[in-house]
Write a protein that holds these residues in place. Structure first.
Motif, PDB file in Angstrom:
ATOM      1  N   HIS A 108       0.892  -1.350  -0.097  1.00 36.16           N
ATOM      2  CA  HIS A 108       0.074  -0.031   0.191  1.00 36.16           C
ATOM      3  C   HIS A 108       0.905   1.181   0.080  1.00 36.16           C
ATOM      4  CE1 HIS A 108      -3.232  -2.831   1.284  1.00 36.16           C
ATOM      5  NE2 HIS A 108      -2.162  -3.259   1.868  1.00 36.16           N
ATOM      6  N   GLY A 109       0.295   2.276  -0.408  1.00 28.27           N
ATOM      7  CA  GLY A 109       1.127   3.518  -0.832  1.00 28.27           C
ATOM      8  C   GLY A 109       1.252   4.011   0.641  1.00 28.27           C
ATOM      9  N   GLN A 110       0.428   3.622   1.886  1.00 25.46           N
ATOM     10  CA  GLN A 110       0.375   4.456   3.109  1.00 25.46           C
ATOM     11  C   GLN A 110       1.550   4.095   4.132  1.00 25.46           C
ATOM     12  OE1 GLN A 110      -3.414   2.933   4.137  1.00 25.46           O
ATOM     13  NE2 GLN A 110      -2.773   3.002   6.191  1.00 25.46           N
ATOM     14  N   ALA A 111       1.849   5.063   4.731  1.00 25.84           N
ATOM     15  CA  ALA A 111       2.945   4.986   5.893  1.00 25.84           C
ATOM     16  C   ALA A 111       2.451   4.003   6.846  1.00 25.84           C
ATOM     17  CB  ALA A 111       3.332   6.059   6.516  1.00 25.84           C
ATOM     18  N   PHE A 112       3.301   3.016   7.228  1.00 28.83           N
ATOM     19  CA  PHE A 112       3.029   2.188   8.323  1.00 28.83           C
ATOM     20  C   PHE A 112       4.403   1.818   9.215  1.00 28.83           C
ATOM     21  CE2 PHE A 112       2.110  -2.298  10.307  1.00 28.83           C
ATOM     22  CZ  PHE A 112       0.833  -1.864  10.562  1.00 28.83           C
ATOM     23  N   LEU A 165       2.137  -5.861   7.936  1.00 28.05           N
ATOM     24  CA  LEU A 165       3.556  -5.662   8.157  1.00 28.05           C
ATOM     25  C   LEU A 165       4.075  -4.304   7.735  1.00 28.05           C
ATOM     26  CD1 LEU A 165       4.165  -8.848   6.235  1.00 28.05           C
ATOM     27  CD2 LEU A 165       4.490  -8.553   8.455  1.00 28.05           C
ATOM     28  N   SER A 166       5.173  -3.903   8.361  1.00 31.18           N
ATOM     29  CA  SER A 166       5.778  -2.616   7.779  1.00 31.18           C
ATOM     30  C   SER A 166       6.962  -3.058   6.874  1.00 31.18           C
ATOM     31  CB  SER A 166       6.447  -1.848   9.024  1.00 31.18           C
ATOM     32  OG  SER A 166       7.140  -0.577   8.667  1.00 31.18           O
ATOM     33  N   ASP A 167       6.995  -2.582   5.596  1.00 32.24           N
ATOM     34  CA  ASP A 167       8.046  -2.857   4.785  1.00 32.24           C
ATOM     35  C   ASP A 167       8.736  -1.562   4.360  1.00 32.24           C
ATOM     36  OD1 ASP A 167       9.514  -3.762   2.539  1.00 32.24           O
ATOM     37  OD2 ASP A 167       7.923  -4.511   1.495  1.00 32.24           O
ATOM     38  N   SER A 168       9.912  -1.192   5.375  1.00 35.35           N
ATOM     39  CA  SER A 168      10.564   0.105   5.151  1.00 35.35           C
ATOM     40  C   SER A 168       9.688   1.322   5.408  1.00 35.35           C
ATOM     41  CB  SER A 168      10.995   0.004   3.733  1.00 35.35           C
ATOM     42  OG  SER A 168      12.264  -0.874   3.467  1.00 35.35           O
ATOM     43  N   GLY A 169       8.723   0.824   6.180  1.00 35.10           N
ATOM     44  CA  GLY A 169       7.927   1.987   6.604  1.00 35.10           C
ATOM     45  C   GLY A 169       6.584   2.350   5.897  1.00 35.10           C
ATOM     46  N   ILE A 170       6.166   1.289   4.931  1.00 34.24           N
ATOM     47  CA  ILE A 170       5.135   1.368   4.091  1.00 34.24           C
ATOM     48  C   ILE A 170       4.420   0.094   4.317  1.00 34.24           C
ATOM     49  CG2 ILE A 170       4.205   1.170   1.648  1.00 34.24           C
ATOM     50  CD1 ILE A 170       5.684   3.775   2.500  1.00 34.24           C
ATOM     51  N   LEU A 171       2.939   0.147   4.371  1.00 35.93           N
ATOM     52  CA  LEU A 171       2.226  -1.097   4.786  1.00 35.93           C
ATOM     53  C   LEU A 171       2.246  -2.051   3.765  1.00 35.93           C
ATOM     54  CD1 LEU A 171      -0.040  -2.124   6.521  1.00 35.93           C
ATOM     55  CD2 LEU A 171      -1.660  -1.048   5.129  1.00 35.93           C
ATOM     56  N   ARG A 172       2.242  -3.196   4.142  1.00 36.35           N
ATOM     57  CA  ARG A 172       2.377  -4.231   3.124  1.00 36.35           C
ATOM     58  C   ARG A 172       1.498  -5.423   3.907  1.00 36.35           C
ATOM     59  NH1 ARG A 172       5.426  -9.179   2.542  1.00 36.35           N
ATOM     60  NH2 ARG A 172       6.941  -8.230   4.036  1.00 36.35           N
ATOM     61  N   THR A 173       0.399  -5.836   3.160  1.00 37.01           N
ATOM     62  CA  THR A 173      -0.426  -6.764   3.872  1.00 37.01           C
ATOM     63  C   THR A 173      -0.364  -8.338   2.924  1.00 37.01           C
ATOM     64  OG1 THR A 173      -2.221  -6.222   2.428  1.00 37.01           O
ATOM     65  CG2 THR A 173      -2.195  -5.079   4.701  1.00 37.01           C
ATOM     66  N   VAL A 174      -0.488  -9.334   3.707  1.00 42.39           N
ATOM     67  CA  VAL A 174      -0.712 -10.580   3.296  1.00 42.39           C
ATOM     68  C   VAL A 174      -2.155 -11.106   3.795  1.00 42.39           C
ATOM     69  CG1 VAL A 174       0.389 -12.990   3.057  1.00 42.39           C
ATOM     70  CG2 VAL A 174       1.945 -11.170   3.316  1.00 42.39           C
ATOM     71  N   THR A 175      -2.883 -11.439   2.893  1.00 43.71           N
ATOM     72  CA  THR A 175      -4.441 -11.612   3.157  1.00 43.71           C
ATOM     73  C   THR A 175      -4.750 -13.111   2.653  1.00 43.71           C
ATOM     74  OG1 THR A 175      -4.732  -9.137   2.905  1.00 43.71           O
ATOM     75  CG2 THR A 175      -6.874 -10.941   2.851  1.00 43.71           C
ATOM     76  N   GLY A 176      -5.141 -13.748   3.588  1.00 40.74           N
ATOM     77  CA  GLY A 176      -5.745 -14.948   3.072  1.00 40.74           C
ATOM     78  C   GLY A 176      -7.365 -15.022   3.284  1.00 40.74           C
ATOM     79  N   SER A 177      -7.900 -15.994   2.345  1.00 45.43           N
ATOM     80  CA  SER A 177      -9.492 -16.022   2.371  1.00 45.43           C
ATOM     81  C   SER A 177      -9.810 -17.394   2.233  1.00 45.43           C
ATOM     82  CB  SER A 177     -10.130 -15.100   1.375  1.00 45.43           C
ATOM     83  OG  SER A 177     -11.232 -15.051   1.241  1.00 45.43           O
ATOM     84  N   SER A 178     -11.068 -17.700   2.737  1.00 40.40           N
ATOM     85  CA  SER A 178     -11.710 -18.957   2.815  1.00 40.40           C
ATOM     86  C   SER A 178     -13.062 -18.907   2.941  1.00 40.40           C
ATOM     87  CB  SER A 178     -11.179 -20.530   3.255  1.00 40.40           C
ATOM     88  OG  SER A 178     -11.151 -20.056   4.845  1.00 40.40           O
TER      89      SER A 178
END
Length: 154
Positions: free
Chosen positions: A55-59, A120-133
């Protein structure tokens, strides 16, 4: 795809706007990239889906469990205010840094899906890992996917 597959739910269940991320490595046998996209993986039965997004947002990178817990409570409140139910958030340790794991139910087209989402914080940028069922999916992929998100994804 059938109504029981999580693809449609995962596409619309995301809470934030997404941008492409680097390729996710899924160590589970039988899982393959969706349409050759290494950021999106599906199990061989089509019952579980994993997606990585940047994501482009800070985290922030949380240095303590207390910092992560405080954020997890704020995230739980925000998610609960949206079209999701049964929201649970918790801090998870990732090699000395703290991340947030959220799980919730989401309904689409008369089908309820269980979503597990790692923030997760990826160098200060939000990264998500999403699972669905699907909510009551009995495939072995469900527990494997949740364990991957809880313990291995980073």
């Amino acid at each position: 795809m059938s109504a029981r597959t999580p693809v449609a739910a995962l596409l619309t269940a995301a809470v934030f706007a997404f941008a492409p991320a680097q390729a996710l490595i899924v160590p589970m046998t039988g899982w393959t990239p969706v349409a050759g996209n290494a950021n999106e993986w599906i199990d061989e039965a089509g019952a579980c889906l994993l997606r990585e997004e940047k994501h482009g947002q800070a985290f922030p990178a949380f240095k303590t469990q207390d910092q992560a817990r405080a954020f997890a409570l704020k995230l739980q409140s925000k998610l609960s205010a949206r079209k999701v139910r049964e929201v649970v958030t918790q801090p998870v340790d990732r090699a000395g840094a703290w991340s947030i794991l959220a799980s919730y139910s989401y309904e689409q087209g008369g089908v309820t899906y269980r979503i597990s989402q790692l923030y997760l914080s990826d160098s200060g940028i939000l990264r998500t890992v999403t699972g669905s069922s699907a909510e009551f999916e009995g495939s072995p992929c469900v527990n494997a996917m949740r364990e991957f998100l809880r313990y291995l994804a980073d």
